[in-house]
Design a protein around this motif. Structure first.
Motif: not given
Length: 305
Positions: A205-207, A196-200, A189-190
């Protein structure tokens, strides 16, 4: 129903399913206009998954960063495969490549990329590495000096003279060892800016935080140790090819420090973007990358002899 009849029905059903699946795969390949993933074995026997798209020289080999995979280059594959053979690689322990390796070092990753280049058969190569992929492609260039025209880093090689101590390394790694997913999420996240697009951002982060912890920790430890021992600098010894980075301005890039250890180094800085600039701003990044590739192609590189 008798056993023999039941087996015959199952066999026919399986045959129909296999035929249907084959047609779907063929249709998908035709629609994508690209080769399906391939597998080659690295020096230690680990299977390495890779893809080949398009045609044209020099061949562009894209290598992902820490806890990523070849999907992170989607926007570059679509753009550059129009005029180049584009190869994307899943390093060992990432994506669809094998997980049996015990130590995920930069030199071992370099062997992964070498195996792919040799399997593809390309003799004129530009290596492009994002983040951890930068040190990896440097290792590959040492293994294939007669095939590599140049290196292009993507938000990497910020400072080859950065200092790391054992105490600092242990302190940095401790939260990852305690709760890998939580700490990895915070770390990734840092690397983003608010624009930056929030969905990207959420997907990355999740991946990345879902990466196999053993693989991720081994790779991270090797990265830090290479910086601490000087291997991160020494890998460029005798490497007489140009190195160019396309970096975000999220972290400073020490051009002069890098030039003290590289045969040729230059940096292009993209303003107002983040560590994943090739995904966050693909059109602007692709324009910059195309310019750098053109410079390498038209330079007095040994590959132009």
């Amino acid at each position: 129903m008798s056993d023999s009849r039941s087996k015959a029905v199952r066999k026919r059903a399986l045959g129909v399913f296999q035929l249907f699946a084959g047609l779907v795969l063929l249709a998908g390949a035709a629609q994508a206009g690209s080769d399906w993933p391939r597998v080659v074995y690295s020096e230690d026997g680990t299977p390495i998954s890779y893809e080949v798209h398009g045609s044209g020289e020099p061949t562009l080999v894209f290598v992902h960063g820490w806890s990523c995979d070849l999907r992170y280059w989607r926007a570059q594959v679509r753009h550059f495969s129009r005029n180049h053979k584009v190869v994307t690689v899943d390093l060992a322990g990432h994506g669809h490549s094998g997980l049996q390796r015990e130590s995920y070092s930069m030199s071992a990753f370099g062997e992964d990329v070498r195996a792919v280049i040799e399997a593809v058969g390309s003799d004129d190569v530009v290596l492009i590495g994002h983040s951890m992929g930068g040190p990896v492609v440097a290792e590959t260039a040492q293994l294939l000096p007669d095939r590599v025209r140049g290196l292009i880093g993507v938000d990497t090689f910020q400072n080859l003279e950065e200092e790391v101590t054992q105490e600092g390394m242990d302190e940095w790694l401790a939260p990852f060892k305690s709760d890998f997913r939580e700490r990895a999420s915070q770390f990734v996240a840092s690397m983003f800016v608010p624009e930056t697009d929030e969905s990207l951002r959420d997907w990355v982060i999740a991946d990345m935080s879902a990466a196999p912890p053993d693989v991720a920790m081994s790779a991270m430890e090797h990265l830090l140790k290479d910086t601490m021992t000087g291997e991160a600098r020494q890998v460029f010894d005798g490497l007489e090819i140009p190195v160019v980075t396309i970096n975000a301005d999220l972290w400073p890039t020490n051009v002069e420090a890098n030039r003290r250890h590289m045969h040729s180094f230059d940096a292009v800085l993209m303003q107002g973007t983040d560590h994943f600039l090739h995904m966050a701003r693909p059109e602007a990044f692709n324009t910059q990358l195309a310019e750098v590739i053109a410079q390498l192609t038209n330079s007095d590189s040994p590959r132009n002899d």
